[in-house]
Scaffold this motif. Sequence first.
Motif, mmCIF file in Angstrom:
data_model
loop_
_atom_site.group_PDB
_atom_site.id
_atom_site.type_symbol
_atom_site.label_atom_id
_atom_site.label_comp_id
_atom_site.label_asym_id
_atom_site.label_seq_id
_atom_site.Cartn_x
_atom_site.Cartn_y
_atom_site.Cartn_z
ATOM 1 N N ASP A 92 0.813 -1.218 0.000
ATOM 2 C CA ASP A 92 0.000 0.000 0.000
ATOM 3 C C ASP A 92 0.848 1.270 0.000
ATOM 4 O O ASP A 92 0.538 2.228 -0.700
ATOM 5 N N ASP A 93 1.896 1.273 0.789
ATOM 6 C CA ASP A 93 2.753 2.468 0.820
ATOM 7 C C ASP A 93 3.367 2.743 -0.550
ATOM 8 O O ASP A 93 3.344 3.864 -1.046
ATOM 9 N N LEU A 94 3.917 1.689 -1.150
ATOM 10 C CA LEU A 94 4.547 1.874 -2.457
ATOM 11 C C LEU A 94 3.524 2.300 -3.501
ATOM 12 O O LEU A 94 3.800 3.150 -4.348
ATOM 13 N N LYS A 95 2.333 1.696 -3.427
ATOM 14 C CA LYS A 95 1.259 2.075 -4.353
ATOM 15 C C LYS A 95 0.961 3.568 -4.257
ATOM 16 O O LYS A 95 0.816 4.265 -5.259
ATOM 17 N N LEU A 96 0.854 4.044 -3.010
ATOM 18 C CA LEU A 96 0.566 5.461 -2.790
ATOM 19 C C LEU A 96 1.677 6.342 -3.366
ATOM 20 O O LEU A 96 1.413 7.333 -4.044
ATOM 21 N N HIS A 97 2.923 5.972 -3.079
ATOM 22 C CA HIS A 97 4.057 6.742 -3.606
ATOM 23 C C HIS A 97 4.023 6.733 -5.134
ATOM 24 O O HIS A 97 4.283 7.750 -5.778
ATOM 25 N N LEU A 98 3.718 5.576 -5.699
ATOM 26 C CA LEU A 98 3.689 5.461 -7.154
ATOM 27 C C LEU A 98 2.591 6.353 -7.735
ATOM 28 O O LEU A 98 2.806 7.055 -8.738
ATOM 29 N N GLU A 99 1.421 6.330 -7.122
ATOM 30 C CA GLU A 99 0.317 7.188 -7.593
ATOM 31 C C GLU A 99 0.718 8.657 -7.501
ATOM 32 O O GLU A 99 0.431 9.443 -8.407
ATOM 33 N N GLU A 100 1.367 8.990 -6.408
ATOM 34 C CA GLU A 100 1.829 10.375 -6.238
ATOM 35 C C GLU A 100 2.789 10.742 -7.383
ATOM 36 O O GLU A 100 2.706 11.827 -7.976
ATOM 37 N N ALA A 101 3.699 9.821 -7.664
ATOM 38 C CA ALA A 101 4.682 10.079 -8.723
ATOM 39 C C ALA A 101 4.004 10.217 -10.082
ATOM 40 O O ALA A 101 4.331 11.108 -10.874
ATOM 41 N N ILE A 102 3.042 9.339 -10.354
ATOM 42 C CA ILE A 102 2.351 9.401 -11.653
ATOM 43 C C ILE A 102 1.595 10.728 -11.781
ATOM 44 O O ILE A 102 1.623 11.384 -12.839
ATOM 45 N N ALA A 103 0.974 11.151 -10.701
ATOM 46 C CA ALA A 103 0.239 12.419 -10.742
ATOM 47 C C ALA A 103 1.194 13.581 -11.018
ATOM 48 O O ALA A 103 0.911 14.471 -11.822
ATOM 49 N N LEU A 104 2.346 13.522 -10.359
ATOM 50 C CA LEU A 104 3.349 14.575 -10.541
ATOM 51 C C LEU A 104 3.859 14.627 -11.977
ATOM 52 O O LEU A 104 3.969 15.696 -12.578
ATOM 53 N N VAL A 105 4.158 13.474 -12.490
ATOM 54 C CA VAL A 105 4.684 13.398 -13.861
ATOM 55 C C VAL A 105 3.638 13.912 -14.847
ATOM 56 O O VAL A 105 3.952 14.689 -15.763
ATOM 57 N N SER A 106 2.407 13.503 -14.642
ATOM 58 C CA SER A 106 1.330 13.962 -15.531
ATOM 59 C C SER A 106 1.230 15.477 -15.518
ATOM 60 O O SER A 106 1.073 16.121 -16.558
ATOM 61 N N LYS A 107 1.336 16.015 -14.318
ATOM 62 C CA LYS A 107 1.202 17.455 -14.158
ATOM 63 C C LYS A 107 2.404 18.202 -14.740
ATOM 64 O O LYS A 107 2.289 19.361 -15.162
ATOM 65 N N ALA A 108 3.561 17.538 -14.733
ATOM 66 C CA ALA A 108 4.777 18.186 -15.250
ATOM 67 C C ALA A 108 4.842 18.155 -16.773
ATOM 68 O O ALA A 108 5.653 18.853 -17.380
ATOM 69 N N GLN A 109 4.007 17.333 -17.370
ATOM 70 C CA GLN A 109 4.020 17.264 -18.842
ATOM 71 C C GLN A 109 3.430 18.554 -19.422
ATOM 72 O O GLN A 109 2.433 19.066 -18.936
ATOM 73 N N GLU A 110 4.060 19.033 -20.471
ATOM 74 C CA GLU A 110 3.567 20.278 -21.069
ATOM 75 C C GLU A 110 2.429 19.983 -22.048
ATOM 76 O O GLU A 110 2.166 18.820 -22.399
ATOM 77 N N ALA A 111 1.771 21.027 -22.456
ATOM 78 C CA ALA A 111 0.549 20.880 -23.260
ATOM 79 C C ALA A 111 0.783 20.107 -24.557
ATOM 80 O O ALA A 111 -0.057 19.324 -24.995
ATOM 81 N N ASP A 112 1.956 20.291 -25.134
ATOM 82 C CA ASP A 112 2.233 19.611 -26.407
ATOM 83 C C ASP A 112 2.800 18.217 -26.236
ATOM 84 O O ASP A 112 3.252 17.612 -27.201
ATOM 85 N N VAL B 41 0.381 9.471 -20.798
ATOM 86 C CA VAL B 41 1.466 10.452 -20.727
ATOM 87 C C VAL B 41 2.572 10.058 -21.711
ATOM 88 O O VAL B 41 3.064 10.876 -22.492
ATOM 89 N N ALA B 42 2.916 8.788 -21.680
ATOM 90 C CA ALA B 42 4.002 8.295 -22.530
ATOM 91 C C ALA B 42 3.640 8.420 -24.009
ATOM 92 O O ALA B 42 4.483 8.801 -24.834
ATOM 93 N N CYS B 43 2.411 8.122 -24.340
ATOM 94 C CA CYS B 43 2.011 8.216 -25.750
ATOM 95 C C CYS B 43 2.035 9.671 -26.220
ATOM 96 O O CYS B 43 2.487 9.962 -27.341
ATOM 97 N N ARG B 44 1.534 10.579 -25.381
ATOM 98 C CA ARG B 44 1.571 11.992 -25.772
ATOM 99 C C ARG B 44 3.016 12.467 -25.962
ATOM 100 O O ARG B 44 3.329 13.214 -26.888
#
Lengths: 647, 647
Positions: free
Chosen positions: B93-113, B163-166
């Motif tokens: 559960d802890d790792l899952k939470l950290h991973l979700e946090e990381a995925i959210a961060l990465v998504s947010k860091a991606q630029e519009a293009d 995210v990866a496909c974009r």
Amino acid sequence: MSDMKTVNLKNIKARNKSLLGKRVYTVLNNTLSYQWEALNDQVPGAPKSGSVNNFRIAAGEVSGKHYGPVFQDSDLAKWMEAVSCSLALRSDDDLKLHLEEAIALVSKAQEADGYLDTYFTIEEPSARWTNLRDKHELYCAGHMIEAAVANYEVTGNKTLLNVACRLADHICEMFGPESTKRHGYPGHEEIELALVKLYHATNERKYLDLAHYFIRERGKAPYYFKIEAMARGEAKLDELWDPSKLEYFQAHMPVTEQEAIGHAVRAMYLYSGMTDVALETGDETIAQACRRLWDDVVKRKMYITGGVGSSSFGEAFTFAYDLPNDTAYTETCASIGLIFWAHRMFKMDQDAKYIDVMERALYNTVFASMSLDGKRYFYVNPLEVWPEVCHKREDHRHVKTERQKWYDCACCPPNIARLLTSIGKYVYALDEDKNMLFVNLYMDGQVKFNLNDKEIMLEQDTVYPWDGSISFTVTSNTPVTFSLAFRIPDWCKKWSIKINGQEIQEHEKNKGYAVITRAWVAGDKVELMLDMPVMMMRANPEVRADAGKVAIQRGPVVYCAEEADNGPNIANIKLLAEPDFAVVYDEELLGGVCYITAKARRAKADGYDGLYRQIDEDYEETVVKLVPYYAWNNRGEGEMMVWLRQV
Amino acid sequence: MSDMKTVNLKNIKARNKSLLGKRVYTVLNNTLSYQWEALNDQVPGAPKSGSVNNFRIAAGEVSGKHYGPVFQDSDLAKWMEAVSCSLALRSDDDLKLHLEEAIALVSKAQEADGYLDTYFTIEEPSARWTNLRDKHELYCAGHMIEAAVANYEVTGNKTLLNVACRLADHICEMFGPESTKRHGYPGHEEIELALVKLYHATNERKYLDLAHYFIRERGKAPYYFKIEAMARGEAKLDELWDPSKLEYFQAHMPVTEQEAIGHAVRAMYLYSGMTDVALETGDETIAQACRRLWDDVVKRKMYITGGVGSSSFGEAFTFAYDLPNDTAYTETCASIGLIFWAHRMFKMDQDAKYIDVMERALYNTVFASMSLDGKRYFYVNPLEVWPEVCHKREDHRHVKTERQKWYDCACCPPNIARLLTSIGKYVYALDEDKNMLFVNLYMDGQVKFNLNDKEIMLEQDTVYPWDGSISFTVTSNTPVTFSLAFRIPDWCKKWSIKINGQEIQEHEKNKGYAVITRAWVAGDKVELMLDMPVMMMRANPEVRADAGKVAIQRGPVVYCAEEADNGPNIANIKLLAEPDFAVVYDEELLGGVCYITAKARRAKADGYDGLYRQIDEDYEETVVKLVPYYAWNNRGEGEMMVWLRQV
């Protein structure tokens, strides 16, 4: 105050016959004139020196910028010393003219107050003495003083000596314990031993005192190199040398407390100066430090070739038993410095063990550093070379696989020249109190000396080191009583001495010498026979690089296996436990050498399609040919190894 | 188009029993949470990472400057991949939470293009894609794509995959053969193999085509890295990399014409991508180049530990047979890359010889790169260590004598983690055409797979590599016909197979596999017995560093002698010709290992007062204790050696 005297070079002759004499004649015939061309930037394809031209600029004869490292003056100074000494062996009109030209230039480049350093005169006249750590002013001064003393001793002419005295006087005004003077010391030691030489030449005590001061002041806290750096506006030592790295300069603690550390050439020159000062002043603390440092170097940090300084980074000592063969630095100048130091230690303790090390460094590293024709030089002297690795691995970049025409930093070539033209000083030594002549090195030639106000002549006849027989003939006219002390090298376990054909039974060694005292008459002949078998030498097991290996030595000569004789992959050679050595003198080979053959094995590569296999070693029997290490790389580029594996 | 499939990680379980399973569980239990702390700069005394914080800044959550090398994003990406894979083995559960946090961060860091790279987003938004050679944008993109594909495969969630496909779509718009696009390729290869993974996950052909383009464009003249340097206003490549050193990037000539050269990690990732592309496109020229490069690496440039890249300068390959043990670089990531590549070569040729190399790299260099507790890491993996030389010699400075908490350039630690949590992919492989399951590595656990639309379950039971017996039990409910291909490792010269207690006589290997085809029913048991004697391995005599030495190997495990067991000066150990090996399993030692004892000699240092003597070797008999190389340096700092001398 040493009782030991060297014989004036004018009274020592060499012949082009023994190996040492041959190397001296190579310098006389080829090297000195070649190096004059190099110093004048006239050797095609060689790195520019600028050394002579810098003096021309400083003398106002031409205009231009200073070229090369700040210590470029010392190259010309060493050459002047070399030529000065050469004139004792053989007069040469061209060299004399060049030398006179150089002396005139140097005199003219000296400033009114005695200051002499072309870099500062040309580039930074207002910055004199502000960076002793890096700028080499005292180092260059030392070399000019040495040149002057040598010139005076051989020629009797005082022109250059006067230049040196004025320079030294200026330095005495700048440095010393008085509160009005700077409490500094050189970043590259050298002037200490030079000042002692100048003291000998002039009997001016202040020169000795300043040398003593430099040595005693060195490494005291607060550190002068930091004080002067602060004065230059630098908050700390520059990043190249971490503050803890004052060790590089042997300036991190008083010299009497140090171990052998830092830049190896600096260390050797420092220890030589320390020994000089201990000898002349009776400073027993320094004397003891010298003996301790000696043991640290020769018992823990010296290659079998007499090379010292195992690391390219900082051209430095590292730590006990760290003696890698393929990445060795072993700068030529460091071994020359070791010879200087050994000579002084001998004068202090009259023990042949110092000469044993001197001979090791001379016949191996120093001889190796110059090509057989005297015109190509090694700066770095590895004990193992695989050319491809030197060309392609950054950590072997300092290892040149072939001798070079010259160097951007060309300290070594003229250093070899001045050592070899002054070699007579190392061959003989006089103890007037004991009425004794020491014969330290074996070189075909003659010597003339005075004991008890009698002039004595001695002929030395030998092809050493190819043969261990050396004969001496007294050619003095009147009977005279004195002692001859023949050095019995440490490698020699069996020797005999005949006087006028009669073997003498006295075989005791005293500190490494066989001493014969008698009333000598003209024609008396001493025949010294040094047994010279091929030896398999092993290193202390603490030397990890030599584990399981042997080095082959005969007399003072260390041997190596070269690709020219044995094909590629020398590492694959494994001597048999009983290699059945054969020694053959070949006049045509490498200027005339004894080569050695040995039975060995080489692993076959047949079983491998790739890298690793679980197989027994499959080998073939072979005979390996070994040549003197000093003669390596005179037949083109190739692999070379000193330490060979053994079954 | 490869016929080989990997089994989805969700269908492979490991147990904490065989060595491979133990290492996987160390990562699950300790490493993943430790590395999250490291990436969040929460490990006291460890070098700062900044990787997570860089994403926070790029996402606009906090303000600040980018920290660390330009490729810092890849550290988090590798960790995300590692955790994604770990969830297939064990939910946390802890790792899952950290991973979700990381995925959210990465998504947010991606630029519009679609652009995603925190360094450029934070520091140089206008300089995107202007320096492919040095700035690692395509490298970071590749790692994010790999993380996304792994996450999707294990969790089925598409957030990160989108995210990866974009990001990949954006890259497809930037690069390619069309005249409107840039004709570049990455300075650090990685995206090629990632694009092929994304192609597998999405079936989007353009990703494969771009990977193919990057590989085919690479190294063509005029060189893109020079063209872009000119465009940046740089007249030529900067001085660190001499123009001729495009070799460092494998960008000096078309990849199909190269030998194995340059930065070793780059090379391994490139060759992996090349093999992928050859497999998928049928580009036979690339396939042949891969086979040629493979031979060049494993037959000439690989250590016995599976380490590659023998030079610290450029972290690079040098030349054939240049494999020094003490100055080896052998970066952890390079051996991981070798494993990636071996896996793909196996898929291409279905030959166990590739898995032999994979296993060598895995059980030796990769296992060695992480401490037994999973929290300390080696970046450099030498085969010989003398700590004093590493501390005091500049040319050994890259060799750390102890594993570190983290690195300023921390590519290796999360790379180990992602390899080990995804190891199931390397253990098994499916050939649906042949109706065959390959068992490539031996790891206690189970696998579930489909062949002919039948779901099959197989249990693997073993304590490999401490024992060579491995048993497999079919637990499927219905009879089903398929083939099991067991890899018979290259080190195994004798093996036997029993089915339900009955030894089978078919002992033929086909490309390194023993294949058994039958109609399997639930409860069928296969017992594979691999004979696992202690082996003395020799290196090809061209490897000068290993001349006269042997390495001890048992099964896939290479052994070493450590100071902890044998005292200092390991170099002084010389195995007897018949070392009389004994193998002992010790549950308490180093997490449970077989150690080996061997009869040997050690030279005595008694006879030496100093360095060199003409003496016979004086030795004492001793027994040397050897431990697995991978477990070295888990008992404090000390000497270590893999290649030992032998009588």
